[in-house]
Design a protein around this motif. Structure first.
Motif, PDB file in Angstrom:
ATOM      1  N   ALA A  77       0.838  -1.205   0.000  1.00  0.00           N
ATOM      2  CA  ALA A  77       0.000   0.000   0.000  1.00  0.00           C
ATOM      3  C   ALA A  77       0.871   1.251   0.000  1.00  0.00           C
ATOM      4  O   ALA A  77       0.589   2.226  -0.717  1.00  0.00           O
ATOM      5  N   TYR A  78       1.937   1.226   0.778  1.00  0.00           N
ATOM      6  CA  TYR A  78       2.875   2.353   0.847  1.00  0.00           C
ATOM      7  C   TYR A  78       3.432   2.654  -0.539  1.00  0.00           C
ATOM      8  O   TYR A  78       3.511   3.816  -0.957  1.00  0.00           O
ATOM      9  N   ALA A  79       3.775   1.617  -1.287  1.00  0.00           N
ATOM     10  CA  ALA A  79       4.312   1.808  -2.642  1.00  0.00           C
ATOM     11  C   ALA A  79       3.261   2.464  -3.548  1.00  0.00           C
ATOM     12  O   ALA A  79       3.587   3.351  -4.342  1.00  0.00           O
ATOM     13  N   VAL A  80       2.005   2.050  -3.418  1.00  0.00           N
ATOM     14  CA  VAL A  80       0.935   2.644  -4.228  1.00  0.00           C
ATOM     15  C   VAL A  80       0.769   4.118  -3.883  1.00  0.00           C
ATOM     16  O   VAL A  80       0.691   4.982  -4.767  1.00  0.00           O
ATOM     17  N   PHE A  81       0.723   4.440  -2.578  1.00  0.00           N
ATOM     18  CA  PHE A  81       0.546   5.836  -2.165  1.00  0.00           C
ATOM     19  C   PHE A  81       1.743   6.690  -2.594  1.00  0.00           C
ATOM     20  O   PHE A  81       1.576   7.832  -2.997  1.00  0.00           O
TER      21      PHE A  81
END
Length: 198
Positions: free
Chosen positions: A21-25
């Motif tokens: 999720a961090y990578a997406v954000f």
């Protein structure tokens, strides 16, 4: 025993989902992605996302805490080299992060920029740094004459590292290795000047 194993599996899954999720954000911008869109991007449902995280920010904070930037673990597994200063040993403890930045600098920059540009995430980053400082000080104890020196050295190392991260964001043509080495070299020069005056 079953509960312990189940809890470990859940924590591992939570950390993996948080990293994704961090990578997406970081790639799309926190404000441009809903929790549902983040969930879809990482292959889970919105309900599953909220089973693990209370918010988008919680997912990023979880990722920050689970990142492989456990400097205290690095120090604990290291032995000092002959003639190596404490600063040199501390610099080596950041090597895994430097290598990760070399392998995917764009992703690492995006993640750091996301944290720095979001006040709630920056506050969480700073809180996690206080926790890391305590762990790092404990790992440094065998290398230091006393607890106070270990605590001060841990604070200095993490401050130098965070300073280097900010400078790296402002210097896209430079590598994190160059900027971090420069920060530690300046600290060593200051240490040498203090040693001469004492």
């Amino acid at each position: 025993m079953g509960n312990v194993v189940r809890d470990r599996v859940r924590e591992k899954m939570k950390a993996e989902l948080a990293q994704q999720a961090y990578a997406v954000f970081a790639e799309r911008g926190m404000e441009n992605v809903t929790a549902q869109q983040a969930a879809q991007a990482i292959g889970i449902s919105r309900a599953t996302f909220f089973r693990y995280f209370s918010s988008k920010e919680d997912a990023v904070v979880t990722a920050l805490r689970s990142m492989n930037v456990h400097f205290s673990d690095m120090v604990a597994s290291m032995s000092s080299h002959s003639g190596e200063s404490l600063l040199e040993l501390l610099r080596r403890s950041f090597e895994a992060t430097v290598v990760a930045a070399e392998q995917d600098p764009q992703s690492m920059r995006g993640r750091i920029e996301l944290v720095w540009s979001t006040p709630a995430l920056r506050a969480s980053w700073q809180e996690s740094r206080r926790e890391q400082q305590m762990s790092l000080a404990q790992a440094l104890s065998p290398f230091c004459a006393n607890r106070r020196l270990a605590e001060t050295s841990a604070l200095l190392a993490l401050t130098l590292f965070d300073h280097a991260l900010v400078r790296w964001l402002d210097s896209p043509q430079r590598t994190l290795r160059e900027v971090l080495d420069e920060a530690f070299d300046f600290a060593a020069m200051i240490d040498d000047k203090w040693a001469v005056k004492s």
